[in-house]
Design a protein around this motif. Sequence first.
Motif, PDB file in Angstrom:
ATOM      1  N   GLU A   1      40.573  19.312  51.756  1.00 54.01           N
ATOM      2  CA  GLU A   1      39.938  18.851  50.521  1.00 54.01           C
ATOM      3  C   GLU A   1      39.809  17.325  50.507  1.00 54.01           C
ATOM      4  O   GLU A   1      38.765  16.783  50.140  1.00 54.01           O
ATOM      5  CB  GLU A   1      40.756  19.322  49.320  1.00 54.01           C
ATOM      6  CG  GLU A   1      40.164  18.944  47.983  1.00 54.01           C
ATOM      7  CD  GLU A   1      41.035  19.419  46.831  1.00 54.01           C
ATOM      8  OE1 GLU A   1      41.150  18.666  45.855  1.00 54.01           O
ATOM      9  OE2 GLU A   1      41.591  20.526  46.915  1.00 54.01           O
ATOM     10  N   LYS A   2      40.872  16.626  50.937  1.00 52.40           N
ATOM     11  CA  LYS A   2      40.824  15.163  50.987  1.00 52.40           C
ATOM     12  C   LYS A   2      39.768  14.680  51.983  1.00 52.40           C
ATOM     13  O   LYS A   2      39.024  13.749  51.707  1.00 52.40           O
ATOM     14  CB  LYS A   2      42.192  14.597  51.363  1.00 52.40           C
ATOM     15  CG  LYS A   2      43.228  14.752  50.267  1.00 52.40           C
ATOM     16  CD  LYS A   2      44.583  14.275  50.738  1.00 52.40           C
ATOM     17  CE  LYS A   2      45.638  14.541  49.692  1.00 52.40           C
ATOM     18  NZ  LYS A   2      46.980  14.153  50.142  1.00 52.40           N
ATOM     19  N   LEU A   3      39.719  15.333  53.143  1.00 53.77           N
ATOM     20  CA  LEU A   3      38.718  14.960  54.144  1.00 53.77           C
ATOM     21  C   LEU A   3      37.301  15.238  53.647  1.00 53.77           C
ATOM     22  O   LEU A   3      36.389  14.441  53.863  1.00 53.77           O
ATOM     23  CB  LEU A   3      38.964  15.712  55.455  1.00 53.77           C
ATOM     24  CG  LEU A   3      40.143  15.233  56.299  1.00 53.77           C
ATOM     25  CD1 LEU A   3      40.438  16.225  57.408  1.00 53.77           C
ATOM     26  CD2 LEU A   3      39.865  13.858  56.870  1.00 53.77           C
ATOM     27  N   ALA A   4      37.117  16.367  52.966  1.00 53.73           N
ATOM     28  CA  ALA A   4      35.797  16.699  52.428  1.00 53.73           C
ATOM     29  C   ALA A   4      35.371  15.687  51.371  1.00 53.73           C
ATOM     30  O   ALA A   4      34.200  15.294  51.312  1.00 53.73           O
ATOM     31  CB  ALA A   4      35.810  18.114  51.845  1.00 53.73           C
ATOM     32  N   ARG A   5      36.324  15.230  50.543  1.00 61.41           N
ATOM     33  CA  ARG A   5      36.018  14.224  49.533  1.00 61.41           C
ATOM     34  C   ARG A   5      35.613  12.906  50.191  1.00 61.41           C
ATOM     35  O   ARG A   5      34.628  12.281  49.813  1.00 61.41           O
ATOM     36  CB  ARG A   5      37.215  14.032  48.608  1.00 61.41           C
ATOM     37  CG  ARG A   5      36.925  13.089  47.445  1.00 61.41           C
ATOM     38  CD  ARG A   5      38.060  12.979  46.451  1.00 61.41           C
ATOM     39  NE  ARG A   5      39.264  12.474  47.082  1.00 61.41           N
ATOM     40  CZ  ARG A   5      40.440  13.092  47.072  1.00 61.41           C
ATOM     41  NH1 ARG A   5      40.582  14.240  46.446  1.00 61.41           N
ATOM     42  NH2 ARG A   5      41.483  12.580  47.675  1.00 61.41           N
ATOM     43  N   GLU A   6      36.362  12.490  51.216  1.00 55.36           N
ATOM     44  CA  GLU A   6      36.021  11.272  51.945  1.00 55.36           C
ATOM     45  C   GLU A   6      34.661  11.408  52.618  1.00 55.36           C
ATOM     46  O   GLU A   6      33.879  10.460  52.644  1.00 55.36           O
ATOM     47  CB  GLU A   6      37.093  10.948  52.994  1.00 55.36           C
ATOM     48  CG  GLU A   6      38.410  10.500  52.418  1.00 55.36           C
ATOM     49  CD  GLU A   6      38.301   9.209  51.639  1.00 55.36           C
ATOM     50  OE1 GLU A   6      37.617   8.271  52.092  1.00 55.36           O
ATOM     51  OE2 GLU A   6      38.891   9.132  50.555  1.00 55.36           O
ATOM     52  N   ALA A   7      34.393  12.570  53.180  1.00 51.95           N
ATOM     53  CA  ALA A   7      33.104  12.798  53.838  1.00 51.95           C
ATOM     54  C   ALA A   7      31.964  12.666  52.838  1.00 51.95           C
ATOM     55  O   ALA A   7      30.930  12.061  53.133  1.00 51.95           O
ATOM     56  CB  ALA A   7      33.085  14.178  54.502  1.00 51.95           C
ATOM     57  N   ALA A   8      32.144  13.198  51.654  1.00 55.18           N
ATOM     58  CA  ALA A   8      31.103  13.106  50.624  1.00 55.18           C
ATOM     59  C   ALA A   8      30.891  11.653  50.196  1.00 55.18           C
ATOM     60  O   ALA A   8      29.759  11.199  50.037  1.00 55.18           O
ATOM     61  CB  ALA A   8      31.472  13.968  49.420  1.00 55.18           C
ATOM     62  N   ILE A   9      31.976  10.926  50.024  1.00 49.83           N
ATOM     63  CA  ILE A   9      31.885   9.517  49.636  1.00 49.83           C
ATOM     64  C   ILE A   9      31.141   8.720  50.697  1.00 49.83           C
ATOM     65  O   ILE A   9      30.322   7.859  50.391  1.00 49.83           O
ATOM     66  CB  ILE A   9      33.294   8.926  49.406  1.00 49.83           C
ATOM     67  CG1 ILE A   9      33.886   9.492  48.123  1.00 49.83           C
ATOM     68  CG2 ILE A   9      33.261   7.403  49.352  1.00 49.83           C
ATOM     69  CD1 ILE A   9      35.349   9.168  47.932  1.00 49.83           C
TER      70      ILE A   9
END
Length: 110
Positions: free
Chosen positions: A29-37
């Motif tokens: 989830e943290k990686l997906a959030r960073e990827a979106a940012i």
Amino acid sequence: MFAVINTPAPLKIRDISPTAIRLHPDLREKLAREAAINNRSLHAEMLVGLTAWVETRKEKPGNVNTQGGYTAREGQASWPVPQTDGERALLNLFNRLSPEKQLALLSLLK
């Protein structure tokens, strides 16, 4: 007579064997959030992160402190790494601007 130089053929995606990795749901989830940012795919975000980690391991020890900020190198200022998603998103957008637009924006904020 000319010497023949053997150059390796360019690496093709199909020649790279897939690597399976199990991620804890929180980390994913943290990686997906960073990827979106950062406007990247999850795969690209993981590659960028792993590459950065490998590169920092090559540098002198002590460049990255345990609080998440960077220590000052010779001739460079020290600053904390942005902590919130919003700060990281703004910094990412700011970095995509041309230097002229960055300066114009900074002059508006003074």
